[in-house]
Design a protein around this motif. Structure first.
Motif, PDB file in Angstrom:
ATOM      1  N   ALA A  12     -42.439  23.356 -31.373  1.00  0.00           N
ATOM      2  CA  ALA A  12     -42.655  24.930 -30.442  1.00  0.00           C
ATOM      3  C   ALA A  12     -42.978  24.531 -28.974  1.00  0.00           C
ATOM      4  O   ALA A  12     -42.225  25.024 -28.162  1.00  0.00           O
ATOM      5  N   ALA A  13     -44.063  23.558 -28.902  1.00  0.00           N
ATOM      6  CA  ALA A  13     -44.353  23.208 -27.420  1.00  0.00           C
ATOM      7  C   ALA A  13     -43.281  22.409 -26.793  1.00  0.00           C
ATOM      8  O   ALA A  13     -42.993  22.656 -25.582  1.00  0.00           O
ATOM      9  N   LEU A  14     -42.368  21.678 -27.401  1.00  0.00           N
ATOM     10  CA  LEU A  14     -41.757  20.774 -26.838  1.00  0.00           C
ATOM     11  C   LEU A  14     -40.340  21.721 -26.366  1.00  0.00           C
ATOM     12  O   LEU A  14     -39.469  21.618 -25.513  1.00  0.00           O
ATOM     13  N   LEU A  15     -40.221  22.783 -27.524  1.00  0.00           N
ATOM     14  CA  LEU A  15     -39.013  23.671 -27.115  1.00  0.00           C
ATOM     15  C   LEU A  15     -39.251  24.457 -25.633  1.00  0.00           C
ATOM     16  O   LEU A  15     -38.348  24.755 -25.012  1.00  0.00           O
ATOM     17  N   GLY A  16     -40.487  24.706 -25.438  1.00  0.00           N
ATOM     18  CA  GLY A  16     -41.041  25.163 -24.201  1.00  0.00           C
ATOM     19  C   GLY A  16     -40.397  24.412 -23.116  1.00  0.00           C
ATOM     20  O   GLY A  16     -40.282  25.090 -21.962  1.00  0.00           O
ATOM     21  N   LEU A  17     -40.334  23.097 -23.280  1.00  0.00           N
ATOM     22  CA  LEU A  17     -39.991  22.163 -22.229  1.00  0.00           C
ATOM     23  C   LEU A  17     -38.598  22.134 -22.122  1.00  0.00           C
ATOM     24  O   LEU A  17     -38.036  21.349 -21.293  1.00  0.00           O
ATOM     25  N   ALA A  18     -37.634  22.543 -22.852  1.00  0.00           N
ATOM     26  CA  ALA A  18     -36.346  22.324 -23.000  1.00  0.00           C
ATOM     27  C   ALA A  18     -35.483  22.332 -21.632  1.00  0.00           C
ATOM     28  O   ALA A  18     -34.792  21.521 -21.457  1.00  0.00           O
ATOM     29  N   GLY A  19     -36.181  23.456 -20.818  1.00  0.00           N
ATOM     30  CA  GLY A  19     -35.269  23.283 -19.325  1.00  0.00           C
ATOM     31  C   GLY A  19     -35.825  22.197 -18.701  1.00  0.00           C
ATOM     32  O   GLY A  19     -35.342  21.960 -17.584  1.00  0.00           O
ATOM     33  N   ALA A  21     -36.144  18.909 -19.539  1.00  0.00           N
ATOM     34  CA  ALA A  21     -35.687  17.534 -20.161  1.00  0.00           C
ATOM     35  C   ALA A  21     -36.598  16.644 -20.446  1.00  0.00           C
ATOM     36  O   ALA A  21     -36.984  15.679 -19.443  1.00  0.00           O
ATOM     37  N   SER A  22     -37.501  16.555 -21.555  1.00  0.00           N
ATOM     38  CA  SER A  22     -38.537  15.854 -21.686  1.00  0.00           C
ATOM     39  C   SER A  22     -38.081  14.435 -22.193  1.00  0.00           C
ATOM     40  O   SER A  22     -38.650  13.719 -22.679  1.00  0.00           O
ATOM     41  N   ALA A  23     -36.876  14.208 -22.730  1.00  0.00           N
ATOM     42  CA  ALA A  23     -36.444  12.867 -23.253  1.00  0.00           C
ATOM     43  C   ALA A  23     -34.825  12.983 -22.855  1.00  0.00           C
ATOM     44  O   ALA A  23     -34.345  13.772 -22.676  1.00  0.00           O
ATOM     45  N   THR A 130     -33.626  17.770 -25.540  1.00  0.00           N
ATOM     46  CA  THR A 130     -33.839  16.373 -26.307  1.00  0.00           C
ATOM     47  C   THR A 130     -35.387  16.364 -25.975  1.00  0.00           C
ATOM     48  O   THR A 130     -35.673  16.096 -24.827  1.00  0.00           O
ATOM     49  N   VAL A 131     -35.868  15.814 -27.218  1.00  0.00           N
ATOM     50  CA  VAL A 131     -37.321  15.560 -27.156  1.00  0.00           C
ATOM     51  C   VAL A 131     -37.615  14.153 -27.868  1.00  0.00           C
ATOM     52  O   VAL A 131     -37.015  14.076 -28.844  1.00  0.00           O
ATOM     53  N   SER A 132     -38.563  13.265 -27.358  1.00  0.00           N
ATOM     54  CA  SER A 132     -39.032  12.317 -27.950  1.00  0.00           C
ATOM     55  C   SER A 132     -40.035  12.972 -29.237  1.00  0.00           C
ATOM     56  O   SER A 132     -40.694  13.810 -29.146  1.00  0.00           O
ATOM     57  N   ASP A 133     -40.038  12.127 -30.303  1.00  0.00           N
ATOM     58  CA  ASP A 133     -40.845  12.529 -31.687  1.00  0.00           C
ATOM     59  C   ASP A 133     -41.925  11.764 -31.491  1.00  0.00           C
ATOM     60  O   ASP A 133     -42.104  10.850 -30.696  1.00  0.00           O
ATOM     61  N   HIS A 134     -42.997  11.705 -32.400  1.00  0.00           N
ATOM     62  CA  HIS A 134     -44.221  11.202 -32.288  1.00  0.00           C
ATOM     63  C   HIS A 134     -44.183   9.682 -32.951  1.00  0.00           C
ATOM     64  O   HIS A 134     -45.107   9.169 -33.390  1.00  0.00           O
ATOM     65  N   LYS A 135     -42.920   9.188 -33.551  1.00  0.00           N
ATOM     66  CA  LYS A 135     -42.952   7.936 -34.024  1.00  0.00           C
ATOM     67  C   LYS A 135     -41.852   6.948 -33.501  1.00  0.00           C
ATOM     68  O   LYS A 135     -41.170   6.221 -34.204  1.00  0.00           O
ATOM     69  N   GLY A 136     -41.381   7.310 -32.203  1.00  0.00           N
ATOM     70  CA  GLY A 136     -40.589   6.353 -31.451  1.00  0.00           C
ATOM     71  C   GLY A 136     -38.895   6.628 -31.711  1.00  0.00           C
ATOM     72  O   GLY A 136     -38.151   6.036 -31.152  1.00  0.00           O
ATOM     73  N   VAL A 140     -32.659  15.840 -30.929  1.00  0.00           N
ATOM     74  CA  VAL A 140     -31.559  16.254 -30.241  1.00  0.00           C
ATOM     75  C   VAL A 140     -31.329  17.820 -30.947  1.00  0.00           C
ATOM     76  O   VAL A 140     -31.196  17.933 -31.999  1.00  0.00           O
ATOM     77  N   PHE A 141     -31.630  18.918 -29.877  1.00  0.00           N
ATOM     78  CA  PHE A 141     -31.224  20.459 -30.387  1.00  0.00           C
ATOM     79  C   PHE A 141     -29.867  20.611 -30.040  1.00  0.00           C
ATOM     80  O   PHE A 141     -29.594  20.446 -28.962  1.00  0.00           O
ATOM     81  N   SER A 142     -29.351  21.222 -30.728  1.00  0.00           N
ATOM     82  CA  SER A 142     -27.954  21.727 -30.493  1.00  0.00           C
ATOM     83  C   SER A 142     -27.783  23.225 -31.102  1.00  0.00           C
ATOM     84  O   SER A 142     -28.456  23.551 -31.856  1.00  0.00           O
TER      85      SER A 142
END
Length: 189
Positions: A12-19, A21-23, A130-136, A140-142
């Motif tokens: 949810a937090a990462l989706l807030g960063l969608a604009g 580009a966190s990865a 696109t966001v990095s996950d917690h395990k490397g 990708v959201f589409s």
């Protein structure tokens, strides 16, 4: 439970960063030293049963308060597993916030998914972030406006790709929590 909730909250937090580009979709693909996995029908059926049990447990947590969680049979193009299968998918139906929801999950063995995140976004999907996950890995959201589908596709360092899609808008964080859940894996013995 804490890990699933943490993943959902992170999603949810990462989706807030969608604009912002966190990865990047330039995630190296395929990863080096991918080891293909070949299992028997019996091994795959055991794993499918474990996947379904996991879905029954995690869906009410990821989709807070989901009820009547019903995993469908795992299979490929048709229900059922067979020797050497390199991916398995299923649908899950449930009630969430008063509406009927269906998701589709697909777990791909290492090396099965050929498209890189970048190629996936350029050729096959309308990617939203696109966001990095917690395990490397990278998620990708589409979305596919034609069919109202939203999706989270998790590319993992071992060459696996797990994706979960829904026809319910606004569920991306929940889909990411499920797609990044390492219980959905071909590499578990």
């Amino acid at each position: 439970m804490r890990k699933v909730m943490a993943a959902a909250l992170a999603g949810a937090a990462l989706l807030g960063l969608a604009g912002t580009a966190s990865a990047s979709t330039d995630y190296p693909w395929p990863p080096k030293d991918v080891t293909p996995v070949h299992k028997t029908k019996a091994e795959l059926q055991k794993q499918a049963d474990e996947f379904s049990a996991r879905q029954e447990k995690t869906y009410p947590r990821a989709f807070r308060g989901a009820q009547n969680v019903e995993p469908g049979p795992w299979g490929g193009e048709a229900a059922g597993v067979f020797d050497g299968m390199q991916y398995m998918g299923n649908t899950v139906t449930f009630t969430y916030k008063g509406q009927d929801v269906t998701t589709y999950t697909q777990v791909n063995a290492p090396g099965m998914h050929e498209w890189s995140p970048k190629e996936y976004c350029e050729k096959y999907a309308t990617c939203t972030s696109t966001v990095s996950d917690h395990k490397g890995g990278v998620t990708v959201f589409s979305k596919d406006e034609r069919f109202g589908i939203v999706e989270a596709r998790n590319f993992r360092p071992n060459g696996e790709v797990v994706w979960v899609q829904s026809w319910t808008q606004g569920t991306e964080a929940q889909l990411a929590a499920l797609a990044t859940d390492r219980a959905f894996t071909f590499t578990k013995k």
